[in-house]
Design an enzyme around this catalytic site. Structure first.
Site, PDB file in Angstrom:
ATOM      1  N   HIS A 107      71.982  19.528  74.401  1.00 54.89           N
ATOM      2  CA  HIS A 107      71.839  20.892  73.871  1.00 54.89           C
ATOM      3  C   HIS A 107      71.145  21.700  74.974  1.00 54.89           C
ATOM      4  CE1 HIS A 107      70.902  23.793  70.508  1.00 54.89           C
ATOM      5  NE2 HIS A 107      69.939  24.119  71.346  1.00 54.89           N
TER       6      HIS A 107
ATOM      7  N   ASN B 220      72.164  29.820  74.915  1.00 51.43           N
ATOM      8  CA  ASN B 220      72.692  28.463  75.098  1.00 51.43           C
ATOM      9  C   ASN B 220      73.806  28.475  76.147  1.00 51.43           C
ATOM     10  OD1 ASN B 220      71.904  26.542  72.536  1.00 51.43           O
ATOM     11  ND2 ASN B 220      71.874  28.702  71.993  1.00 51.43           N
TER      12      ASN B 220
ATOM     13  N   CYS C 274      65.159  30.159  71.064  1.00 53.90           N
ATOM     14  CA  CYS C 274      64.218  29.772  70.014  1.00 53.90           C
ATOM     15  C   CYS C 274      63.110  30.809  69.941  1.00 53.90           C
ATOM     16  CB  CYS C 274      63.639  28.392  70.334  1.00 53.90           C
ATOM     17  SG  CYS C 274      62.372  27.872  69.180  1.00 53.90           S
TER      18      CYS C 274
ATOM     19  N   HIS D   9      70.198  25.002  77.132  1.00 54.07           N
ATOM     20  CA  HIS D   9      70.074  26.464  77.230  1.00 54.07           C
ATOM     21  C   HIS D   9      70.282  26.849  78.692  1.00 54.07           C
ATOM     22  CE1 HIS D   9      68.777  27.794  73.163  1.00 54.07           C
ATOM     23  NE2 HIS D   9      68.653  26.490  73.020  1.00 54.07           N
TER      24      HIS D   9
ATOM     25  N   ARG E 113      73.732  29.734  64.120  1.00 53.03           N
ATOM     26  CA  ARG E 113      72.322  29.385  63.890  1.00 53.03           C
ATOM     27  C   ARG E 113      71.470  29.732  65.117  1.00 53.03           C
ATOM     28  NH1 ARG E 113      68.432  26.557  66.370  1.00 53.03           N
ATOM     29  NH2 ARG E 113      69.902  24.915  66.907  1.00 53.03           N
TER      30      ARG E 113
HETATM   31  P1  HMG Z   1      54.417  26.458  56.978  1.00 51.88           P
HETATM   32  O1  HMG Z   1      53.987  27.889  56.863  1.00 51.88           O
HETATM   33  O2  HMG Z   1      53.463  25.475  57.580  1.00 51.88           O
HETATM   34  O3  HMG Z   1      54.952  25.901  55.569  1.00 51.88           O
HETATM   35  O4  HMG Z   1      55.781  26.452  57.807  1.00 51.88           O
HETATM   36  P2  HMG Z   1      54.214  25.359  54.314  1.00 51.88           P
HETATM   37  O5  HMG Z   1      54.827  24.039  53.992  1.00 51.88           O
HETATM   38  O6  HMG Z   1      52.707  25.433  54.465  1.00 51.88           O
HETATM   39  O7  HMG Z   1      54.672  26.421  53.194  1.00 51.88           O
HETATM   40  C1  HMG Z   1      54.293  27.776  53.290  1.00 51.88           C
HETATM   41  C2  HMG Z   1      55.274  28.620  52.495  1.00 51.88           C
HETATM   42  O8  HMG Z   1      56.586  28.518  53.079  1.00 51.88           O
HETATM   43  C3  HMG Z   1      55.415  28.181  51.049  1.00 51.88           C
HETATM   44  O9  HMG Z   1      55.712  29.350  50.289  1.00 51.88           O
HETATM   45  C4  HMG Z   1      56.636  27.283  51.092  1.00 51.88           C
HETATM   46  O10 HMG Z   1      57.302  27.200  49.828  1.00 51.88           O
HETATM   47  C5  HMG Z   1      57.509  28.026  52.089  1.00 51.88           C
HETATM   48  P3  HMG Z   1      54.570  30.139  49.474  1.00 51.88           P
HETATM   49  O11 HMG Z   1      54.003  29.089  48.551  1.00 51.88           O
HETATM   50  O12 HMG Z   1      53.583  30.595  50.489  1.00 51.88           O
HETATM   51  O13 HMG Z   1      55.339  31.244  48.827  1.00 51.88           O
HETATM   52  N1  HMG Z   1      58.458  27.107  52.737  1.00 51.88           N
HETATM   53  C6  HMG Z   1      59.792  27.289  52.735  1.00 51.88           C
HETATM   54  N2  HMG Z   1      60.575  28.275  52.244  1.00 51.88           N
HETATM   55  C7  HMG Z   1      61.912  28.128  52.403  1.00 51.88           C
HETATM   56  N3  HMG Z   1      62.480  27.082  53.047  1.00 51.88           N
HETATM   57  C8  HMG Z   1      61.739  26.106  53.573  1.00 51.88           C
HETATM   58  C9  HMG Z   1      60.323  26.190  53.414  1.00 51.88           C
HETATM   59  N4  HMG Z   1      59.312  25.394  53.793  1.00 51.88           N
HETATM   60  C10 HMG Z   1      58.192  25.966  53.367  1.00 51.88           C
HETATM   61  N5  HMG Z   1      62.311  25.072  54.192  1.00 51.88           N
HETATM   62  C11 HMG Z   1      57.891  25.472  58.347  1.00 51.88           C
HETATM   63  C12 HMG Z   1      56.403  25.226  58.135  1.00 51.88           C
HETATM   64  C13 HMG Z   1      58.440  24.219  59.016  1.00 51.88           C
HETATM   65  C14 HMG Z   1      58.559  25.744  57.034  1.00 51.88           C
HETATM   66  C15 HMG Z   1      58.052  26.699  59.301  1.00 51.88           C
HETATM   67  O14 HMG Z   1      57.277  26.485  60.443  1.00 51.88           O
HETATM   68  C16 HMG Z   1      59.465  26.937  59.704  1.00 51.88           C
HETATM   69  O15 HMG Z   1      60.297  27.301  58.895  1.00 51.88           O
HETATM   70  N6  HMG Z   1      59.799  26.762  61.038  1.00 51.88           N
HETATM   71  C17 HMG Z   1      61.141  26.898  61.531  1.00 51.88           C
HETATM   72  C18 HMG Z   1      61.135  27.515  62.880  1.00 51.88           C
HETATM   73  C19 HMG Z   1      62.541  27.594  63.416  1.00 51.88           C
HETATM   74  O16 HMG Z   1      63.506  27.638  62.682  1.00 51.88           O
HETATM   75  N7  HMG Z   1      62.662  27.625  64.779  1.00 51.88           N
HETATM   76  C20 HMG Z   1      63.915  27.716  65.428  1.00 51.88           C
HETATM   77  C21 HMG Z   1      64.762  26.516  65.288  1.00 51.88           C
HETATM   78  S1  HMG Z   1      64.351  25.182  66.397  1.00 51.88           S
HETATM   79  C22 HMG Z   1      65.252  25.551  67.842  1.00 51.88           C
HETATM   80  O17 HMG Z   1      65.763  26.630  67.981  1.00 51.88           O
HETATM   81  C23 HMG Z   1      65.453  24.468  68.862  1.00 51.88           C
HETATM   82  C24 HMG Z   1      66.851  23.859  68.815  1.00 51.88           C
HETATM   83  O18 HMG Z   1      67.851  24.843  69.002  1.00 51.88           O
HETATM   84  C25 HMG Z   1      66.983  22.782  69.894  1.00 51.88           C
HETATM   85  C26 HMG Z   1      66.550  23.256  71.277  1.00 51.88           C
HETATM   86  O19 HMG Z   1      66.972  24.333  71.741  1.00 51.88           O
HETATM   87  O20 HMG Z   1      65.775  22.494  71.901  1.00 51.88           O
HETATM   88  C27 HMG Z   1      67.101  23.168  67.458  1.00 51.88           C
HETATM   89 MG    MG Z   2      68.439  25.658  70.936  1.00 46.81          MG
END
Ligand code: HMG
Ligand code: MG
Length: 305
Positions: free
Chosen positions: A209, A251, A242, A211, A17
């Protein structure tokens, strides 16, 4: 120092992931399936396989459903996935996962850049995800990102991270993983931060966690270990980052963590040689040199060629 270490530590492997989400080049499904196989073969038993986030936000993980279907998960191995909202939870549930992880930041700007939500909205959203997930029999883990610092806001008050962790645990998350998302942490900061958390929560509710952007992840992990932390996230060969945290490099490498823990006599259930082979699988998939130190140097005793 190094006198009251635990017998055993639990490693939560995030390479499929966190390790792949930030890659520029598309990664074929078969490569991801092979990576999971190799990681599980090394003895890793908790593996974060993918994310059910918006495919527009993280295209590399758009194949989450296909991957869960194609993955061969050996008995005793738990795979989980990131879930940002109710839609993500429904997708994870339909795919048959038994564990999910919700995630948010301790800093407003990173939370907005990463999830298009305020901190308050994220907590509200997870209120609508965690309860149904628990009712459906899933376990829910949680991340709090930018605990050591935010790429947009700089320093983040520890009290804010503690308060968020408290609310996530109150929702029913079994553990909160504290993220040094951009790898700015240093050992003294880590000591103060972990002590602040441990004064509020038992150690089993916490994971680190880390990095390794500035080469301090292993030192910070050791500080956490000495203070009583028993759960560490890491990523084979040190891959990860990220996409919405500029400057976030890989990481803590799982091989580096296991090498250190082996040397300290702390069990992980992971075979370092097999783990190094999993790192080679990751290298083959990504087609470039990967940053992990033990990944590059090998174990202390090299096998004959
Ligand atoms: P948004 O654009 O505000 O979503 O994104 P929305 O609710 O307004 O929906 C817009 C469209 O997205 C819609 O589709 C929804 O159906 C679709 P449309 O009607 O336009 O066709 N949608 C989805 N589709 C599939 N799966 C879903 C989903 N949700 C909405 N779950 C949202 C908001 C949160 C979805 C977006 O910002 C997002 O996906 N963000 C994820 C970012 C991410 O994954 N970042 C990396 C992970 S975090 C990280 O790495 C840190 C970590 O490792 C810890 C650390 O290191 O500190 C965990
Ligand atoms: Mg991370």
């Amino acid at each position: 120092m190094l006198e009251s270490l635990p017998e055993r530590v639990s490693i939560y492997e995030v390479s499929p992931r966190d390790g792949l989400q930030n890659e520029a080049k598309p990664i074929p499904l078969e490569g991801k399936v092979e990576l999971l196989r190799a990681l599980a073969a090394s003895g890793l038993s908790r593996i974060e396989l993918t994310s059910f986030v918006s495919p527009r936000w993280v295209p590399q993980l758009a194949d989450a459903e296909e991957l869960v279907k194609a993955a061969v998960v050996p008995p005793g191995v738990t795979v989980s996935a990131l879930v940002p909202n109710a839609k993500g939870f429904e997708r994870a549930l339909a795919a048959g996962l038994k564990e999910i992880a919700v995630f948010m930041s301790a800093s407003e700007t990173h939370n907005r850049k990463n999830t298009n939500k305020s901190i308050e909205d994220s907590l509200h959203t997870f209120g609508e995800v965690v309860a149904p997930a628990l009712a459906a029999g899933l376990s829910v883990r949680a991340y709090v990102s930018t605990v050591w610092g935010c790429p947009y806001e700089g320093e983040v008050p520890v009290s804010r991270s503690v308060h968020i962790a408290e609310q996530l645990l109150a929702l029913g998350c079994y553990q909160v993983s504290l993220g040094d998302t951009i790898g700015v942490g240093t050992p003294l900061q880590t000591k103060r931060l972990v002590q602040a958390f441990l004064s509020e929560f038992p150690a089993e509710k916490l994971a680190l966690h880390l990095h390794d952007t500035r080469g301090t992840a292993l030192a910070n992990a050791l500080v956490g270990l000495e203070l009583g932390i028993r759960d560490f996230d890491s990523s084979v060969a040190g891959i990860g980052g990220c996409p919405y945290a500029p400057g976030a490099a890989g990481n803590l490498a799982t091989e580096d963590l296991v090498y250190m823990l082996d040397g300290l006599g702390v069990q992980t259930g992971v075979d370092l040689n097999l783990l190094i082979e999993a790192g080679r699988v990751a290298e083959g998939i990504l087609g470039r040199k990967l940053p992990g130190k033990v990944h590059q140097a090998g174990p202390r005793t090299l096998r004959p060629a």
